[in-house]
Scaffold this active site. Sequence first.
Site, PDB file in Angstrom:
ATOM      1  N   TRP A   1       1.194   2.170   6.154  1.00 39.12           N
ATOM      2  CA  TRP A   1       0.401   1.152   6.908  1.00 39.12           C
ATOM      3  C   TRP A   1       1.054   0.114   6.138  1.00 39.12           C
ATOM      4  CZ3 TRP A   1      -2.829   3.209   9.474  1.00 39.12           C
ATOM      5  CH2 TRP A   1      -3.979   4.664   8.631  1.00 39.12           C
TER       6      TRP A   1
ATOM      7  N   GLN B   1     -22.810  -5.531  23.756  1.00 37.76           N
ATOM      8  CA  GLN B   1     -24.729  -5.570  23.965  1.00 37.76           C
ATOM      9  C   GLN B   1     -24.991  -6.161  25.350  1.00 37.76           C
ATOM     10  OE1 GLN B   1     -25.870  -3.054  22.973  1.00 37.76           O
ATOM     11  NE2 GLN B   1     -27.599  -2.928  24.222  1.00 37.76           N
TER      12      GLN B   1
ATOM     13  N   GLU C   1      -5.873  -6.284   3.465  1.00 37.86           N
ATOM     14  CA  GLU C   1      -5.680  -7.387   2.198  1.00 37.86           C
ATOM     15  C   GLU C   1      -7.384  -6.985   1.859  1.00 37.86           C
ATOM     16  OE1 GLU C   1      -4.211 -10.611   3.394  1.00 37.86           O
ATOM     17  OE2 GLU C   1      -3.148  -9.841   5.167  1.00 37.86           O
TER      18      GLU C   1
ATOM     19  N   SER D   1       0.807  -1.341   0.137  1.00 40.32           N
ATOM     20  CA  SER D   1       0.262  -0.017  -0.059  1.00 40.32           C
ATOM     21  C   SER D   1       0.710   1.386   0.395  1.00 40.32           C
ATOM     22  CB  SER D   1      -1.276  -0.137   1.255  1.00 40.32           C
ATOM     23  OG  SER D   1      -1.575  -1.195   1.294  1.00 40.32           O
ATOM     24  N   GLU D   2       0.746   2.551  -0.699  1.00 35.20           N
ATOM     25  CA  GLU D   2       0.950   3.739  -0.890  1.00 35.20           C
ATOM     26  C   GLU D   2      -0.258   4.788  -0.493  1.00 35.20           C
ATOM     27  OE1 GLU D   2       2.957   4.644  -4.868  1.00 35.20           O
ATOM     28  OE2 GLU D   2       3.832   2.186  -4.248  1.00 35.20           O
TER      29      GLU D   2
ATOM     30  N   ARG E   1     -25.672 -14.077  34.969  1.00 34.22           N
ATOM     31  CA  ARG E   1     -25.883 -13.186  35.548  1.00 34.22           C
ATOM     32  C   ARG E   1     -27.517 -13.423  35.983  1.00 34.22           C
ATOM     33  NH1 ARG E   1     -24.704  -7.493  36.455  1.00 34.22           N
ATOM     34  NH2 ARG E   1     -26.679  -5.867  35.455  1.00 34.22           N
TER      35      ARG E   1
HETATM   36  C1  LIG Z   1      -4.497  -1.851  10.254  1.00 35.46           C
HETATM   37  C2  LIG Z   1      -3.745  -2.253   9.049  1.00 35.46           C
HETATM   38  C3  LIG Z   1      -2.583  -3.023   8.412  1.00 35.46           C
HETATM   39  C4  LIG Z   1      -3.111  -2.932   7.523  1.00 35.46           C
HETATM   40  N1  LIG Z   1      -1.354  -3.553   6.967  1.00 35.46           N
HETATM   41  C5  LIG Z   1      -0.920  -3.238   5.917  1.00 35.46           C
HETATM   42  C6  LIG Z   1       0.156  -4.413   5.331  1.00 35.46           C
HETATM   43  O1  LIG Z   1       1.252  -4.657   6.146  1.00 35.46           O
HETATM   44  N2  LIG Z   1       0.356  -4.140   4.488  1.00 35.46           N
HETATM   45  C7  LIG Z   1       0.071  -3.316   3.022  1.00 35.46           C
HETATM   46  O2  LIG Z   1       0.124  -2.406   1.780  1.00 35.46           O
HETATM   47  N3  LIG Z   1      -1.158  -2.406   3.963  1.00 35.46           N
HETATM   48  C8  LIG Z   1      -1.588  -2.760   4.888  1.00 35.46           C
HETATM   49  N4  LIG Z   1      -2.505  -1.737   4.805  1.00 35.46           N
HETATM   50  C9  LIG Z   1      -3.045  -1.507   4.119  1.00 35.46           C
HETATM   51  C10 LIG Z   1      -4.403  -1.244   3.670  1.00 35.46           C
HETATM   52  O3  LIG Z   1      -4.462  -2.708   2.313  1.00 35.46           O
HETATM   53  C11 LIG Z   1      -4.919  -0.317   2.496  1.00 35.46           C
HETATM   54  O4  LIG Z   1      -5.967   0.087   3.932  1.00 35.46           O
HETATM   55  C12 LIG Z   1      -7.091  -0.908   2.144  1.00 35.46           C
HETATM   56  O5  LIG Z   1      -6.325  -1.760   0.674  1.00 35.46           O
HETATM   57  C13 LIG Z   1      -7.099   0.186   1.687  1.00 35.46           C
HETATM   58  O6  LIG Z   1      -6.916   0.908   1.352  1.00 35.46           O
HETATM   59  P1  LIG Z   1      -6.829   2.886   1.544  1.00 35.46           P
HETATM   60  O7  LIG Z   1      -6.405   2.961   2.993  1.00 35.46           O
HETATM   61  O8  LIG Z   1      -5.620   3.355   0.976  1.00 35.46           O
HETATM   62  O9  LIG Z   1      -8.172   3.490   1.344  1.00 35.46           O
HETATM   63  P2  LIG Z   1      -8.967   3.491  -0.345  1.00 35.46           P
HETATM   64  O10 LIG Z   1      -8.416   2.768  -1.104  1.00 35.46           O
HETATM   65  O11 LIG Z   1      -9.076   5.463   0.264  1.00 35.46           O
HETATM   66  O12 LIG Z   1     -11.202   3.022  -0.069  1.00 35.46           O
HETATM   67  C14 LIG Z   1     -11.484   3.972   1.079  1.00 35.46           C
HETATM   68  C15 LIG Z   1     -13.329   2.803   0.817  1.00 35.46           C
HETATM   69  O13 LIG Z   1     -13.259   2.820  -0.654  1.00 35.46           O
HETATM   70  C16 LIG Z   1     -14.158   1.642  -0.741  1.00 35.46           C
HETATM   71  N5  LIG Z   1     -13.561   1.450  -1.690  1.00 35.46           N
HETATM   72  C17 LIG Z   1     -12.068   1.193  -2.012  1.00 35.46           C
HETATM   73  N6  LIG Z   1     -12.397   0.848  -3.489  1.00 35.46           N
HETATM   74  C18 LIG Z   1     -13.659   0.535  -3.551  1.00 35.46           C
HETATM   75  C19 LIG Z   1     -14.308   0.076  -5.054  1.00 35.46           C
HETATM   76  N7  LIG Z   1     -13.103  -0.136  -5.907  1.00 35.46           N
HETATM   77  N8  LIG Z   1     -15.958   0.452  -5.095  1.00 35.46           N
HETATM   78  C20 LIG Z   1     -16.625   0.451  -3.298  1.00 35.46           C
HETATM   79  N9  LIG Z   1     -15.791   1.234  -2.506  1.00 35.46           N
HETATM   80  C21 LIG Z   1     -14.463   1.097  -2.701  1.00 35.46           C
HETATM   81  C22 LIG Z   1     -13.504   0.773   0.877  1.00 35.46           C
HETATM   82  O14 LIG Z   1     -14.956   1.052   1.522  1.00 35.46           O
HETATM   83  C23 LIG Z   1     -12.501   1.628   1.410  1.00 35.46           C
HETATM   84  O15 LIG Z   1     -12.180   1.020   2.411  1.00 35.46           O
HETATM   85  C24 LIG Z   1      -3.099  -1.919   6.274  1.00 35.46           C
HETATM   86  C25 LIG Z   1      -3.879  -1.104   6.590  1.00 35.46           C
HETATM   87  C26 LIG Z   1      -4.877  -1.105   7.845  1.00 35.46           C
HETATM   88  C27 LIG Z   1      -6.310  -0.674   8.555  1.00 35.46           C
END
Ligand SMILES: Cc1cc2nc3c(=O)[nH]c(=O)nc-3n(C[C@H](O)[C@H](O)[C@H](O)COP(=O)(O)OP(=O)(O)OC[C@H]3O[C@@H](n4cnc5c(N)ncnc54)[C@H](O)[C@@H]3O)c2cc1C
Length: 384
Positions: free
Chosen positions: A160, A339, A366, A130-131, A270
């Site tokens: 992340w 709850q 993921e 992720s970026e 309870r």
């Molecule tokens: C606790 C934690 C641990 C993580 N660990 C890792 C790691 O080890 N390695 C790594 O590479 N990444 C990691 N991540 C990153 C994670 O994979 C991303 O946060 C995730 O893929 C979502 O990307 P984003 O946060 O950029 O949200 P965005 O891509 O901006 O998406 C935001 C929201 O938009 C919605 N959305 C996205 N695409 C669509 C679509 N096509 N249609 C409709 N709705 C959509 C979803 O509800 C999504 O949650 C981690 C994230 C968290 C929170």
Amino acid sequence: MIDRSFLSWPFFEDVHRQLADVVEAWAVANTGHIDHENTDDACRGLVAKLGEAGLLRHTAVDPDATSKLDVRSLCIIRETLARHDGLADFAFAMQGLGTGALSLFGTDAQKQFWLTKTRAGKALSAFALSEPQSGSDVANLELSAVRDGDGFVLNGEKTWISNGGIADVYTVFARTGEGEGAKGISAFIVPADTPGLIIAERLEVIAPHPLARLVFDNCRIPASALVGAPGQGFRIAMSVLDVFRSTVAAAALGFARRALDEAVSRANGRNLFGAPMSDLQMVQGHIADMAVDIDAAALLVYRAAWLKDSGAERVSREAAMAKLYATDRAQSVIDKAVQIHGGDGVRKGSVVERLYREIRALRIYEGASDVQKIIIARHELARG
Ligand SMILES: Cc1cc2nc3c(=O)[nH]c(=O)nc-3n(C[C@H](O)[C@H](O)[C@H](O)COP(=O)(O)OP(=O)(O)OC[C@H]3O[C@@H](n4cnc5c(N)ncnc54)[C@H](O)[C@@H]3O)c2cc1C
């Protein structure tokens, strides 16, 4: 108290039932006093202990033998650890996710060097996909890997990244430009001490675990760091997720099982209105819904795992169904457990309060739930 009846389902072999006993005993002995305030040290300690116990052997292939990842074993271990402690599950899971590209596509030398260490708990690994501008939209990631003499130079950011800051090695996906979008990405294995790999920021989340934003500033790596062929990175990332998505679902299942156990204890223990709380039919309704959700999720999780273990090259549809359903239903099961606990359900430090925080991120990482729906829908529409 613990429902282990699912282990008699036809998805499993004796080796899985024996493994379930071993992990359960390990978790009982080792997860009681984990320091959730200092997650770096806690994770290092957990990985060392999981390695000593031989459990990390399941996270990666054996470099000295012909072996493959057994997804049912990964799921049983994650489900069991998550039922006891989310950080224990996290520490185990990252050893697999962080080295998945090597298990599936690494050279003998890469496997020998890194997997020998990660399987023994002597090195920690991370998966850096992720970026800041491409989480769900991974095909458009921007971190660049430019050929330079006999190696590559990495520039850009990852965010992340679980285990960021404590990992010894990162699997990094970078744009090498063989083609547009998904066709121009390659995978690299980058030791944490490589000059130019900087832990720019540690990130805090509601259920703490080691997490960081990484900056790559003219980070030079040798050609031998390339995993698989140039331009294969997107396929490698998706193949890794194809294995590990079902295991995220298994962790959600473990959280949900723990929530049901806690809810049952509370309802039986309870008194309300002069009788056990469990006599209230609306409480019974909650318990029934929780039990059905858990069994349905377990069937999807172990169907996906069994299918992969049976030789299917890709199980994207089944793994997406398992992750989507198990994480969503676990959220609902845990909410019901909160709850049933009343005020104690939201008291800091209570088991169900911890579960309530721990489950949320599983519907985001993921592949967010919305992305899983797209994967499932595309498979269905393609059948037409
Ligand atoms: C606790 C934690 C641990 C993580 N660990 C890792 C790691 O080890 N390695 C790594 O590479 N990444 C990691 N991540 C990153 C994670 O994979 C991303 O946060 C995730 O893929 C979502 O990307 P984003 O946060 O950029 O949200 P965005 O891509 O901006 O998406 C935001 C929201 O938009 C919605 N959305 C996205 N695409 C669509 C679509 N096509 N249609 C409709 N709705 C959509 C979803 O509800 C999504 O949650 C981690 C994230 C968290 C929170």
